[in-house]
Design an enzyme around this catalytic site. Structure first.
Site, PDB file in Angstrom:
ATOM      1  N   PHE A  62       0.812  -1.218   0.000  1.00  0.00           N
ATOM      2  CA  PHE A  62       0.000   0.000   0.000  1.00  0.00           C
ATOM      3  C   PHE A  62       0.849   1.272   0.000  1.00  0.00           C
ATOM      4  O   PHE A  62       0.372   2.343   0.367  1.00  0.00           O
ATOM      5  CB  PHE A  62      -0.977  -0.006   1.192  1.00  0.00           C
ATOM      6  CG  PHE A  62      -1.663  -1.329   1.391  1.00  0.00           C
ATOM      7  CD1 PHE A  62      -2.488  -1.843   0.407  1.00  0.00           C
ATOM      8  CD2 PHE A  62      -1.448  -2.091   2.533  1.00  0.00           C
ATOM      9  CE1 PHE A  62      -3.107  -3.077   0.554  1.00  0.00           C
ATOM     10  CE2 PHE A  62      -2.056  -3.333   2.692  1.00  0.00           C
ATOM     11  CZ  PHE A  62      -2.888  -3.828   1.702  1.00  0.00           C
ATOM     12  N   LEU A  66      -8.221  -7.027 -16.919  1.00  0.00           N
ATOM     13  CA  LEU A  66      -7.410  -8.162 -17.369  1.00  0.00           C
ATOM     14  C   LEU A  66      -7.836  -9.481 -16.732  1.00  0.00           C
ATOM     15  O   LEU A  66      -7.771 -10.524 -17.358  1.00  0.00           O
ATOM     16  CB  LEU A  66      -5.932  -7.888 -17.069  1.00  0.00           C
ATOM     17  CG  LEU A  66      -5.405  -6.583 -17.698  1.00  0.00           C
ATOM     18  CD1 LEU A  66      -3.954  -6.368 -17.328  1.00  0.00           C
ATOM     19  CD2 LEU A  66      -5.563  -6.611 -19.214  1.00  0.00           C
ATOM     20  N   PRO A 103     -11.109 -10.510 -14.222  1.00  0.00           N
ATOM     21  CA  PRO A 103     -12.249  -9.970 -13.462  1.00  0.00           C
ATOM     22  C   PRO A 103     -12.193 -10.319 -11.972  1.00  0.00           C
ATOM     23  O   PRO A 103     -12.609  -9.510 -11.139  1.00  0.00           O
ATOM     24  CB  PRO A 103     -13.458 -10.641 -14.128  1.00  0.00           C
ATOM     25  CG  PRO A 103     -12.996 -11.005 -15.494  1.00  0.00           C
ATOM     26  CD  PRO A 103     -11.522 -11.319 -15.372  1.00  0.00           C
ATOM     27  N   THR A 112      -9.405 -11.046  -9.901  1.00  0.00           N
ATOM     28  CA  THR A 112      -8.389 -10.317  -9.137  1.00  0.00           C
ATOM     29  C   THR A 112      -8.635  -8.807  -9.207  1.00  0.00           C
ATOM     30  O   THR A 112      -8.354  -8.093  -8.259  1.00  0.00           O
ATOM     31  CB  THR A 112      -6.971 -10.658  -9.627  1.00  0.00           C
ATOM     32  OG1 THR A 112      -6.878 -10.425 -11.032  1.00  0.00           O
ATOM     33  CG2 THR A 112      -6.628 -12.104  -9.343  1.00  0.00           C
ATOM     34  N   GLY A 141      -5.162  -0.195  -8.936  1.00  0.00           N
ATOM     35  CA  GLY A 141      -4.818  -0.397  -7.530  1.00  0.00           C
ATOM     36  C   GLY A 141      -5.233   0.739  -6.618  1.00  0.00           C
ATOM     37  O   GLY A 141      -5.480   0.539  -5.437  1.00  0.00           O
ATOM     38  N   GLU A 142      -5.295   1.939  -7.158  1.00  0.00           N
ATOM     39  CA  GLU A 142      -5.528   3.086  -6.289  1.00  0.00           C
ATOM     40  C   GLU A 142      -6.834   3.818  -6.564  1.00  0.00           C
ATOM     41  O   GLU A 142      -7.277   4.620  -5.745  1.00  0.00           O
ATOM     42  CB  GLU A 142      -4.332   4.046  -6.417  1.00  0.00           C
ATOM     43  CG  GLU A 142      -3.095   3.344  -5.862  1.00  0.00           C
ATOM     44  CD  GLU A 142      -1.795   4.077  -6.113  1.00  0.00           C
ATOM     45  OE1 GLU A 142      -1.298   4.677  -5.170  1.00  0.00           O
ATOM     46  OE2 GLU A 142      -1.284   4.024  -7.230  1.00  0.00           O
TER      47      GLU A 142
END
Lengths: 771, 168
Positions: free
Chosen positions: A276, A664, A666, A668, A737-738
């Site tokens: 993170f 890419l 679904p 994960t 990710g963010e």
């Protein structure tokens, strides 16, 4: 972070703006966007069986003979110097091997700070590391105790006698604001943006809001503690098993600090228990490595949870002003965003909370400017969606306030100000479907059932409200990412680079990618990562790793095509075809024009008498991110209840609607989105690192006192996406990710307002603020 | 005295200060049991002691003398996966995988507590003999196991599926 940097980035953008897009990376869309097989499919993560069985080996779990254990001792004062230091009792305690203090620590240089001009620099602080008697922040490491067992080290650490001469520290945010500094740039962007006369437009606007928003210190709190196991072979060869999200850059920096040749250091980090932004290079790795070298034994250092808070920086607090002026129809005439966050001169990570506000809305005038406050603290660092996570709280609360004031639906107000191009630079969006994300999300969520009048829905003691918000996070692909492809005669392939797997699904998704890129089934591809001995990948940060690694694999695959065409020679069905006329498909090389002209890898390699072919290549420079406006977009909807009696808030529903290009994997991807959104619930409602402004000390350095969401706090979360490929990025994908956390804070705050009529402009929204 | 760990007798540590967690990880190299806080706040170190879930960081190794410890490495019968382990993969009940062994160990004990009728904070009727399985009951009973990657939905779905299959 300078005027020079602004000038360089500005000129590159200008030149790229003139250049035909087909000359650039992303100029022609990645052909895999159209013909993917494994990509886009639901696939369980490949490392799942290891993880659920407890067999995935993390940094602190490497077995060693004669292993030693270290403990850190921290300063209880924020500024001053050590006047007395007695280590004798500790040194004579059972099992103790070494007490490392500023007297015994070898003289070393501090690492170079994270930089936008040198991607190999990854230091979070350039303060001296145990080099002198000076204390520069509360929590600074003043000693390292090493013993045969952890228990012996922990006990001996309690036997140190240290006296300090205190000096007055700078630890009060409001006092330090008066002496704040104003940087020229924020990451790769110019800090000060001034378009038109925003203050005058604001004063003359038909409708306006103008408020201050505050957000607190926060900490990453990955469940895996920062840890490393260190092995020296003699004085000049080093192996470090580290929990890090920057493997190759760490290896390069450590080699420099410890005077090692680059091939004499290896950093391994195949599994990281959450990062993170927090799992970077900090003092503890350097101290552990120095101590292990001195004692000539393997050494393990696992930070205590308290130590993590003391020496690993978190997210800076902010005080932000957002002002919006609008005409009678709700079109923005002025957009003002600025304020203060902490960034010591010895830190590297600005909290760029205004970056999102530059791309969200069209406005007649803009005034954007950030100031940095200097405090004597552990330097703040990047934490999931640095800037955007809390910048969007301020901006999107303000938009909701304006909508309420004007009596317009907040979605309608946002769509009236939806930009056609980047509002500041004028660059075209590479792909942008926020409008669809709003429409689809609103329909699925049932936004139409929202009562615009605050406090209108009740159920017993509970007041019920709905809120929404949007967010934007820039696309990034890091320069210099490299990958290696080894194609074997049996038709299988190993693709390798030093990428990081902290749970994002990188190893799974890049295996899927490599399979499609090479025209192989998933079972014939192995993707190796987590080791600095592999071709260097950049750090995992800025939601950039997937695009960066994909770009490297694309470059390696192109090189492989050239190599295979050469090897195929004149006796192949491919004879006469050039590299640009073939592609990798169906386990071999095939003509793009004529599907019948195809030869299997096994056949090409067998005829050439080769067991394998290996190529290594570096991805193209990421110029697409300078020519186009490329952003991932979130739209977040929240429904919650607030108790009239206690002020307790329960979030009942949360929906995220995303526009991030190709998805890419679904499964994960859903987990990444939900993970960000849940961290957003913490940001909105419970998370706060309590900082005592008198002593500069963090008062809740534990998971018992810093409250992250637990199971009972987390409702069923819905996630959806537009899935429209970005024609300018590898695989059509942008970062995910963010963007998940971005917008959640405001969606919750806006729902609280809708439920209660109370506008809370300071995070976290705790019970006391509603009573 | 000795401790039985996953069916095998092992010696207690010489140093009475050693926690069960450190004994498992550093002494026995059973590193499937994780350390997240060393103060009972995160649940990553959850193991079963005589079938009950305990925080191994708050348990001294010597307290396990003469008792049976089950860790993630010993949860499954044979070489395969425990149904919970399979369900966690299927529902993506983790990302980094670090809190996962603790979640799975806690879940296995928690399902037994449910079956035995032990009530919780969200149980509406404390007097009822059978606890009605619900996602809310699972959430409350798993709240001592923190997950920072945000895999909560998947974890609850995985446990719910196994609990439902068991009951069927």
């Amino acid at each position: 972070m300078s005027k020079v940097q602004n000038a360089i980035v500005g000129s590159v953008r200008t030149v790229l703006g003139w250049m035909p897009s087909q000359w650039l990376p992303g100029g022609t869309p990645d052909p895999l966007i159209e013909r993917r097989a494994a990509i886009g499919r639901q696939a369980s993560r490949l490392d799942g069986p290891l993880k659920v069985a407890g067999k995935a080996r993390f940094a602190a779990e490497v077995i060693a003979d004669r292993l030693s254990y270290a403990t850190l001792v921290h300063s209880p004062i924020a500024r001053g110097r050590i006047t007395q230091l007695d280590t004798s009792a500790a040194e004579s305690a059972p099992g103790v091997i070494l007490v490392l203090t500023h007297r015994t620590m070898p003289r070393i240089e501090s690492p170079a700070l994270i930089s936008m001009s040198d991607f190999s620099a990854v230091g979070n602080s350039d303060l001296p590391i145990l080099q002198d008697a000076e204390i520069r922040y509360n929590g600074q490491v003043v000693a390292v105790v090493v013993a045969d067992t952890q228990e012996q080290a922990d006990h001996a650490a309690s036997l140190l006698t240290i006296a300090y001469a205190r000096e007055e520290p700078a630890t009060r945010f409001d006092d330090a604001k008066a002496k704040s500094r104003t940087p020229d740039s924020l990451l790769i962007e110019r800090n000060h943006v001034s378009v038109g006369k925003a203050e005058r437009e604001l004063a003359q606007a038909a409708h306006r809001v103008d408020n201050l928003y505050r957000t607190p210190w926060q900490n990453h709190n990955a469940i895996e503690l920062h840890a490393l196991t260190v092995f020296w072979e003699g004085e000049d060869a080093l192996t470090v098993h580290d929990a890090t999200q920057m493997i190759a850059p760490s290896a390069a920096v450590l080699a420099k600090i410890f005077g090692l040749k680059k091939d004499r250091i290896r950093v391994l980090s195949p599994f990281v228990g959450g990062g993170f932004g927090g799992k970077g290079l900090w003092d503890h790795q350097i101290l552990a490595i120095a101590a292990a070298r001195l004692i000539g034994r393997p050494l393990r250092l696992v930070l205590s949870r308290e130590s993590v808070y003391r020496i690993i920086g978190g997210r800076s607090p902010t005080e932000q002003r957002v002002a919006i002026g609008a005409d009678a129809e709700g079109r923005f005439t002025a957009l003002i965003h600025g304020g203060h966050s902490v960034m010591p001169t010895y830190g590297a990570c600005p909290e760029a909370y205004t970056l999102g506000s530059r791309s969200l809305y069209r406005a007649k005038s803009f005034e954007i400017l950030q100031h940095h406050v200097e405090l004597d603290v552990v330097p703040n660092t990047f934490m999931r969606a640095p800037g955007e996570a809390i910048g969007s709280f301020a901006m999107e609360s303000a938009v909701d306030e304006l909508a309420h004031r004007m009596g317009i639906d907040p979605i309608e107000l946002r769509l009236r100000n939806e930009p056609e191009r980047h509002p500041i630079s004028g660059a075209p969006f590479s792909q942008h479907a926020r409008r669809q994300a709003f429409t689809d999300g609103a329909e699925r969520f049932g936004w139409g059932r929202r009562q615009s009048e605050p406090g209108a829905r009740c159920d017993g003691e509970w007041r019920i409200g709905m809120g929404c918000a949007t967010g934007s996070f820039p696309y990034a692909r890091m320069p210099g990412a490299a990958a290696r492809i080894t194609l074997r005669r049996d038709g299988s392939a190993v693709v390798a680079c030093s990428a990081q797997e902290m749970g994002m699904g990188t190893s799974t998704v890049q295996t899927q990618h490599a399979a499609d890129r090479l025209g192989l089934p998933l079972s014939d591809v192995i993707f190796e990562l987590g080791d600095s001995a592999l071709p260097a990948a950049p750090m995992a940060g800025g939601s950039s790793q997937t695009a960066s690694v994909a770009g490297a694999i694309i470059a390696a695959a192109e090189k492989l095509i050239g190599e295979l065409v050469r090897l195929a020679g004149n006796d192949s069905p491919l004879a006469g075809l050039r590299a640009g006329e073939v592609r990798l498909v169906d386990g071999g090389v095939g003509s793009i024009e004529d599907a019948k002209r195809h030869e299997a890898y096994s056949s090409i390699l067998a005829r050439a008498g080769r067991e394998e072919v290996t190529v290594t290549a570096t991805g193209s420079p990421p110029l697409e991110m300078l020519k186009y406006a490329m952003h991932s977009t979130s739209v977040v909807f929240c429904e919650l209840r607030v108790s009239d009696v206690t002020g307790e808030i329960r979030v009942d529903r949360l929906l995220g609607s995303f526009d991030c290009g190709t998805i890419l994997n679904p499964q994960t991807a859903t987990s990444q989105f939900k993970g960000g959104m849940i961290m957003g619930l913490g940001l909105a409602l419970t998370e706060e690192t309590l900082f005592d402004e008198r002593s500069g000390r963090i008062m809740n350095p534990s998971l018992a006192d810093y409250h992250i969401p637990v199971h009972l706090d987390v409702p069923e979360i819905e996630v959806m996406w537009t899935g429209i490929p970005d024609p300018r990025s590898p695989l059509g994908a942008r970062g995910i990710g963010e963007i998940g956390i971005t917008g959640v804070g405001a969606a919750v705050a806006n729902a609280v307002f809708n439920a209660t009529g109370k506008r809370v402009r300071e995070l976290p929204i705790t019970l006391d603020k509603l009573l | 005295m000795a401790i039985r760990v996953n069916g095998t007798e092992v010696a207690s540590p010489d140093d009475a200060r050693v926690s069960l967690l450190d004994h498992l990880r550093e002494g026995l190299h059973l590193t499937g049991t994780k350390v997240g806080c060393n103060q009972g706040a995160c649940g990553a170190c959850t193991v079963l002691l005589d079938g009950q879930r305990v925080l191994s960081c708050l348990t001294l190794a010597v307290q396990a003398d003469g008792r049976e410890v089950t860790t993630i490495e010993g949860l499954a019968e044979g070489d395969g996966l425990h149904p919970l382990q399979g369900a966690f993969i299927e529902h993506d009940g983790f990302q980094c995988g670090y809190c996962t062994p603790g979640q799975i160990c806690a879940a296995s004990a928690m399902l037994r507590e449910l079956a035995e009728g032990v009530p919780s904070y969200v149980t509406a009727d404390l007097a009822q003999e059978r606890i009605l399985l619900s996602r809310e009951e699972i959430r409350e009973r798993m709240s001592g196991n923190l997950c920072r990657c945000g895999a909560h939905n998947g974890i609850v779905d995985a446990i719910f599926q196994v609990a439902t299959e068991k009951a069927a």
